[in-house]
Design an enzyme around this catalytic site. Structure first.
Site: not given
Lengths: 147, 147, 147, 147, 147, 147, 147, 147, 147, 147, 147, 147
Positions: E11, E23, E74, E77, E80, E87, E98, E100-102, E107, E111
């Site tokens: 996404n 965003y 990033n 989804a 999670h 792996d 790692e 994450h934008l938000s 949330r 998440r």
């Protein structure tokens, strides 16, 4: 002068024979001998008993009703699984101390629950064989105050 | 000859003043005096410190890094809530024993989790003031083996 | 040439006698005989032992320390309840394979936890008596690679 | 030109003094000096504050209301236990970034919950002292966009 | 001079096209272009890759084994839900950050768990597109120290 | 003479290439070749298929409906996350065995749940590449009894 | 005529200064003044004390033992985290009422547990500053019935 | 005319000897005698068996397969811990009633789960020795309807 | 006149081919044909799309942004596992109805959680192929009210 | 001048008749009379209603929509079980205060959850009949501020 | 001579009319008639009452306070949901026995919790209509011992 | 030609009267009238019944046994709390559809469990009054296929 029962649960007969770097080289016989000697100095009599059988431990606790004033108890693996031994100790109503050689809180999560701690006089864990001495000390103190 | 820190957490200053029928009439000063005397017999030096403040206890642990070889610690209520004291003890890496006056397993469920047990040398709970003596005994044993 | 112990836990003596439509008509004696013969072909010696008593199984594991190189173990109901047998296996440090006749994941939820799986060489479940053969095969492979 | 508060929580005064192989040899003073210098280049003023006391940190946050535009906050152990600091930050409504030196997700399970993450502008964890630089960078970016 | 892979999950191709008020209006292409330029200044080469397919991301990670020194990731989804990507990253053993934008902690509860955080070099979340810059900064720092 | 499908899930294409000290040096191609040869001796035909894509594995299972009598399946990471593959296997109703190279019970807690175990003929885990041989053995046994 | 202690916990010093649209414009000083005046009408003496420090609140509770007959207590954030204050209140055995300005049940889930409710005389929550008046009313009623 | 087995589990041999004010003064022998007499009136034969050993109880259940038509079973502490006895009862497929002297729902939480209730004909708990009579009555009714 | 997308997830291509006694003999093509015809009567245009690939479904949803006014979605197994499809639907912000052929509440417990229900216009489950007709009816109603 | 409804739930008709040593000797009629008198002094009108029937309480709340400005509500046992009464209160949107005679936090664990607290103006618990007076006081305060 | 109330809860009026193969053909009237006759032989008077209304059952329990010495109670579905009936029984303090026709432990998980078991004299479940007879027997025994 | 019962639970009598912006202005009478008319077109007869009383709804379901072929049921708040209505529906064994006006998955967590979904023919939620039409459509389809 009181009678004490030193009760050891499953696998403790392997003590000193397995993982000496971890548990030391003292065998269960060494510990039992040492505790017996120590208790004599306090004019108490200590009788050791070990079994891998839940039923034999239960029978020993039952028989303790008329013979012992205090129990030093290392339930080992039965700590986490035996409601029957808990019931036995409550049934005969003899005060007891719960002893663990290793620090049960630093191991697998299932070891952090005990069926005995809430009904014991006290709990001593993580001190290796010394834990038995500390427990004997505490038992003598208890017996003095109770007499 | 080693230096020991006897560290007591929140509300323990009330000892002997509240609920004497339950905790006995020994005050914290009595216990500290008694432990100091006992430690002298073992040629160790014990210094007592009590505070109701998590920060003061933390500072004392930090300062202990260059001054003490072992800590006897009754974290009291902080047992169940203080990650900061856990981090402090891990930061200074001084071996310690966790002590509880009462049997924490026979009280409210939230008291059965400790932030210290898994990193302590051992845990002693339920023996009242005697617990400190047992811990001192175990500390001396530890220091002997370590020296 | 290695020594293998085939260890079967509680109620497995009923095998072939109860619910033949479900578990087949092979008795435990048949299986033990079959495994013994198979192991001979691999020039290993397999000794079978079954007990309904947790203590007897523990004692057998203790005694295995000087006698066996590998254990094929179907703990049956003790899979879900016996910390003592787990401790025994860790104490003697003999490699073992965990075997289940039926698919324990397709039964009651309490059967999906095992006290043995995380310390076993491997787990075989759901294949009926054939599972013992597969385990023997895997044990031989392990012993070859280890020798 | 904005005012930034660099707030460090309990035990961070030990930085560089304990476990140098793990956390590096930079002391908190080094980091504070470095951040102060860096912020000057951006024409912002950064003031460092560290305390082991939850109350002092709270008071500093309260006082920040009229003095600071942004907070860089490493709550350390209080991350997992202090609702009071959360309330303080919400009370003064100053935007802040949460910083952790080590990767809190790769440690004890109780460290994976934070009382601050859901109300922070963002979270940076696992980068050691560099994390403060990244946070300063992000704070400057925030202040630019906000002005 | 090192090779970096900028990996974006499901996404994220919609970035800048949906919910611009939330965003921002920067598209993924903008971000990839910006990061590529920034990395050139550090004399590293950054290659962007985005896919909505877990398998394609996995294949890209596999192929990265011989081509890249560091991954900026990033997982969106898949954070999670994807044990397979975890792996893959462990299989190729390339260090990664790692992103994450938000703020994922502010949330839905599902998440707050990530399959990547405990094996990442570090985690940066909540800073929008700036998070990629911070991660690039941290990656360069890591590569310098490692070289 | 039956048709068997050897189905391998995500990341298994890395086998033998990564962590050889842990998983051995046998590649997936080696294993597939070995299993194909073994199955010929039993007069069955085994066809290998590996994919990192859940959709491709699903399509292969769908296509298996008219082509295969049995599936040997190592779902790897999808073990813990794919309801879709579970539904595919139930949809085509082909008997299958679940195989894991490593002991999934001795790793992260999220690996102890499988979406396949309760509907598999049986489960084999912890034996490395040998597990495929054991599964082939069990599959042949199943097919014989079923014919 | 009795002595009452009005005890307010962390962040309550901000009252009236932050979020006036939500908590009203009354400052803590206003409330303390108002309560003092009200208590005089009932011929009781009320002494206010506020602190952001858990230790200072604890000390105040300890000191209350010989000075106060009743405590009106708003533990604020410590409601959810302080076992030490719970122990202090049980130690001095002074009856107290727990007060919350906002409806703690309509906020974050972690606010629905209190370490004080089960040992309080009663709990009043959600009424803003009026809650203190209601608590004073209830305290007077209690003191009358007790005298 | 049917054969009934009266099976009593661990610690029940203490009945009448411990806590007479709670459990009454009837010993297990008294109860067994009383039940034997009662069953004769119904022209059934009742044989009592008690053991503290899980293995002996299991063996008795196995042996019951050819000898008894119904079992009256008080598993006592094994109620909450023995999967092995559950398996034994399912293995021999003899109908049984579960009996508890005390109200297990009014005691410790771990006593509210039984491994037997869902496979028993019925459960009777809380009636003291009378519970055995009620169970005998129900067993006779069952046997009549089944014949 | 609106554009509707009929989106079907994994394994639904098997419809009518597997378990006809359970799901009926209607194939997915039959259903798609029937829905297309029905929608024409309402002067709407319905386009069917099915895929076993999460990525293809995601891409179809992304592409739907400029092409469709409403989505009828049966996520099948992805109902319980796909955060990515949830994010895709929220990203394009097209209203959709969640459809399940079987009653997901009467099956395995893991099927009772959906990642879509809380963001869907509505949910229809348990009616077999008729569920699509009901959803079409509801979609038309929604589109009328929205226009 | 406002209209208040005093709503009492199940079993409260027994008040004063059962356990007088615990709840006092005041009957519900006494309390209703007392509250009615008190409200007259504030120039409000209070109407009492008690029922053991969830449906009758619901009907009374429905009817309250056009008749009452505020509800004083002691839901008693329905506190923990009635979603229907919650829905009724939300449906008529009349502000209300939740009252409990006893301290629900000091009783069985199932009593610590309320279906009303998060939507109430405030909660008063543990003060016996006085709680109603406090609630009336708070209701008047609310009505004054609202008018 | 005592007065007994036979209280039956919701849906029990359907007894004998629905699922006769499962519950037998005895209607509630048959059972009530049978119990009434049986009680007469013991010179006690039994009055039956059934209602589908929680409120009517509550009122009957309230009214029982002056009229009955013992209650035989089958709460049916209210077993799992009614705190109000629990409170009613505790309010009137009449001893009672809890009866269930079917084995509630062998059905849906939500049926294994009862709001009555911990306060009942005893519990009888799984014996069908015979359970009422057993309960009557136990009630008579109780009344004899109590008189 | 079949008989249908339209059953509506608690608070639905408020429909159209409360929160018209949310639920629309259609009253329950409007809906009942509309459904009655619609069913006539299908040559079925629909009878509406609404009650706020669990007992009345239960009685209506009992009475339905001889009068209705199908039930359209909106249990409203009883969805989450009534085992009694579940038992009633299972007792009379009339097929039914569960209907919810609002999307119960997008509200409070306690609304996501239903005591009816697993035994319903199907569930329709989130479509407002249209949901009843969809259910009627599905009921007619069911009745046709069943006849």
């Amino acid at each position: 002068m009181a009678q004490l029962l030193l009760l050891n649960g499953p696998n403790l007969n392997l003590l000193g024979l397995r993982e000496p770097h971890h548990y030391g080289t003292a065998t269960l016989a060494d510990i039992e001998q040492h505790l017996t000697t120590l208790s004599q100095r306090t004019h108490h009599t200590l009788t050791p008993f070990q079994s891998n059988s839940e039923a034999e431990l239960m029978n020993e606790i039952h028989a303790a009703r008329d013979r012992y004033d205090f129990i030093l108890f290392n339930p080992a693996a039965f700590t986490h699984t035996s409601v029957a031994l808990r019931d036995a100790l409550q049934g005969v109503a003899i005060p007891f101390i719960e002893i663990h050689l290793s620090n049960i809180h630093g191991r697998e999560p299932f070891r952090s629950h005990s069926y005995f701690s809430d009904i014991a006089q006290g709990v001593i864990s993580g001190f290796g064989p010394l834990g038995y001495e500390l427990a004997l000390h505490a038992a003598c103190d208890y017996l003095e105050r109770a007499s």
